[in-house]
Design an enzyme around this catalytic site. Sequence first.
Site, PDB file in Angstrom:
ATOM      1  N   HIS A  82       1.507   4.588  -2.827  1.00 56.50           N
ATOM      2  CA  HIS A  82       1.817   5.916  -3.094  1.00 56.50           C
ATOM      3  C   HIS A  82       3.107   6.280  -3.420  1.00 56.50           C
ATOM      4  O   HIS A  82       3.404   7.415  -4.130  1.00 56.50           O
ATOM      5  CB  HIS A  82       1.697   6.560  -1.268  1.00 56.50           C
ATOM      6  CG  HIS A  82       0.265   6.256  -0.857  1.00 56.50           C
ATOM      7  ND1 HIS A  82      -0.618   7.154  -1.471  1.00 56.50           N
ATOM      8  CD2 HIS A  82      -0.193   5.852   0.484  1.00 56.50           C
ATOM      9  CE1 HIS A  82      -1.816   6.974  -0.684  1.00 56.50           C
ATOM     10  NE2 HIS A  82      -1.603   6.265   0.364  1.00 56.50           N
TER      11      HIS A  82
ATOM     12  N   HIS B  36       3.396   6.909  -6.929  1.00 59.27           N
ATOM     13  CA  HIS B  36       2.696   8.291  -7.538  1.00 59.27           C
ATOM     14  C   HIS B  36       3.800   9.322  -7.443  1.00 59.27           C
ATOM     15  O   HIS B  36       3.718  10.313  -8.211  1.00 59.27           O
ATOM     16  CB  HIS B  36       1.617   8.475  -6.515  1.00 59.27           C
ATOM     17  CG  HIS B  36       0.471   9.317  -7.201  1.00 59.27           C
ATOM     18  ND1 HIS B  36      -0.718   9.682  -6.481  1.00 59.27           N
ATOM     19  CD2 HIS B  36       0.310  10.192  -8.045  1.00 59.27           C
ATOM     20  CE1 HIS B  36      -1.514  10.090  -7.277  1.00 59.27           C
ATOM     21  NE2 HIS B  36      -0.894  10.396  -8.521  1.00 59.27           N
TER      22      HIS B  36
ATOM     23  N   HIS C 230       0.911  -1.257  -0.026  1.00 58.07           N
ATOM     24  CA  HIS C 230      -0.134   0.074   0.134  1.00 58.07           C
ATOM     25  C   HIS C 230       1.102   1.352  -0.096  1.00 58.07           C
ATOM     26  O   HIS C 230       0.730   2.151  -0.826  1.00 58.07           O
ATOM     27  CB  HIS C 230      -0.846  -0.019   1.105  1.00 58.07           C
ATOM     28  CG  HIS C 230      -1.639   1.112   1.409  1.00 58.07           C
ATOM     29  ND1 HIS C 230      -3.229   1.115   0.967  1.00 58.07           N
ATOM     30  CD2 HIS C 230      -1.594   2.557   1.856  1.00 58.07           C
ATOM     31  CE1 HIS C 230      -3.565   2.291   1.137  1.00 58.07           C
ATOM     32  NE2 HIS C 230      -2.646   3.102   1.680  1.00 58.07           N
ATOM     33  N   GLU C 231       1.713   1.451   0.971  1.00 57.34           N
ATOM     34  CA  GLU C 231       2.474   2.424   0.904  1.00 57.34           C
ATOM     35  C   GLU C 231       3.386   2.678  -0.169  1.00 57.34           C
ATOM     36  O   GLU C 231       3.760   3.915  -0.543  1.00 57.34           O
ATOM     37  CB  GLU C 231       3.479   2.495   2.349  1.00 57.34           C
ATOM     38  CG  GLU C 231       2.565   2.515   3.735  1.00 57.34           C
ATOM     39  CD  GLU C 231       1.489   3.685   3.749  1.00 57.34           C
ATOM     40  OE1 GLU C 231       1.694   4.803   2.838  1.00 57.34           O
ATOM     41  OE2 GLU C 231       0.413   3.327   4.209  1.00 57.34           O
TER      42      GLU C 231
END
Length: 674
Positions: free
Chosen positions: A470, A473, A466-467
């Site tokens: 990010h 991105h 999940h991290e």
Amino acid sequence: MNPELTQWTGPEGLPRFDLINDADFAPDFEAELAAAEAAIEAIAANPEAPSFENTVAALETVEDRLNRLLSIFYNLSGVDSNPARQELQRKFAPVLADYGSRVNMDPRLYARVAAVWEQADSLAPEDRRITELTLRNLKRAGAGLTGEARDRMAQISARRAVLTTQFSQNVLTDERDYVLPIADDRLAGLPDWLVRSMRAAAKERGLDGQIVTLNRSLIVPFLEYSEDRALREVAFKAWTARGSGQGAGGEATDNLPLIAEILALRNERARLLGYPDYAAYRLEPEMAGTAERVEDLLMQVWEPATRRAAEDQEKLTAMLRDDGVNGALEPWDWRFYAEKLRAREHDFDAAVVKPYLTLDAMLGAVFDVAHRLFGLEFQPFTAPLWAPDVRAWRVTRGGKLMAIFVGDYFARPTKRSGAWCSTLQGQHKIGEGQRPIVVNVCNFTPPEEPGAPAFLSWDDARTLFHEFGHATHHILSDVTWPSISGTSVALDFVELPSQLYEHWLEQPQVLDAHARHYETGEPLPADLRDRLLAAGKADAGFGTTEYLESALVDLAFHRGAPATDAMAKQAAVLDALNAPPAIPMRHATPHFAHVFSGEGYASGYYSYMWSEVMDADAFAAFEETGDIFDPETARRLEQTILSKGGSSPADELWIAFRERMPGVDALLRGRGLI
């Protein structure tokens, strides 16, 4: 002055954390703040006619040195807090709030940006976008207010900064100070790996035996495996008491008075700006747009989630009865019996999987997925960072340096709980341009000894993916202006890349390649892998319900008149929902840091589910090709979303990728609720 705070000289352009002392921050902060104020004054007072270059573009870089200093300071305050840094946080908060109010409410700046916006049709697309956003931000900060309303807005900003800082520090104090010793004769049911982690936690604090702390990677498995119901109750109540005045810090860490004042100030701020309440103000620039649309989405999921939870509760209660307990299934029972039910229905024992899920193996999986999707490569290098176990990598593509990636993965008493992605610096293309320095922070249980493998739970592995979603991105950002780079997007769009990246963890070809036994190197057996994936959705009713409770309570806090008694409001919302008593909110109000440690997710905790509607549909775009690493779909994802930052409205970026808006059915299927 310490030049290392603003002119970084470490390897690959990182700061030299070994040359930074807490005593350096205050004088350098004052100097850089004064310099930034002087530069902004020069823009506001410029006698030349307003233009994009001398106004909007100039504002993009005017705070560079100040932001570099603050990125170091706030990163350290999150990952390695101490009394000196906490005191500096309390000192800086009102000063920065006052500075922000004066800048964002300056009528001269507002007039200049408005004048540039009148010429918007002549601007390049990105230039037009940042002009639009700058003007909107000034309006929403109160630049159009005058007289008493203007003065009051500045006072509100300063006070909110103080309150949210204190909220965060209170939660950190309760998390840091709580220790539950577990005697040798009360370890029944706990797997060996967990007992070893509990002993490592005790050793880290200079204690003998084994302990439970409020680190999620310790307390959740303790609640899942401990056969000692009384100890589970003690641990659970301590976990949920953080910030309530009933935690380790006592009344000194009671956040409830702070919450009441925060809610009142948010509501007053919104009304000063002409909105009926804070939710209307907060949601206006997001994809959802209104509280009604948010509530509609959440309630579409509430009924199937609670229906599944009720079915599971019947099974768990029967298991409780088999153990001779005649009372109700309590919150500290749910995880314990859910784990037993998972093992029974799926012939699955999470402890058996642990040896295959080492941190290094899962990092290999994370990086391999990034390489197969986007061509990224990762080379580790040594740098003086803030703790010995923090790691750094050069991220390249085709020989070109794309970013620096830093991972801080292990819990420590001085680190705030949770997991997050931040940057020491973001991407932009002004002048020679700037590559991003991205930081992922987690709170995994550290290995027993230095050099020993660190084992992750399945939830830990999901958090890792999940991290890093990010992080992609930021790494793939390709815009000109800092204010729209990376994750500078609508709140309910920001979780799309992170939640989308989680899907690759669940793919057999990824697990087969990387989930390997730490001693033998053998891959995770196919039948165990399949049972793991099936078991991952076994408690979907619980997980979805506890999330929805938090999201709906957050939304209710910010609609209408502000609550003077937050706990009474929380209880009223959950009662109206007929929420299951055995499933409390994922984040109880006194430690709901997403909402009260800043403005980030206030009235916006729903955004994880809003983004999940899209991430389920986005992964379906790969599945529809028959190749979860389809190069063309990955290229389109990068070109339409990951590289674009906030250069266009979120709904336009989504449509460019998928050519239609998604529905909720893909989310429900993904969670196993239909």
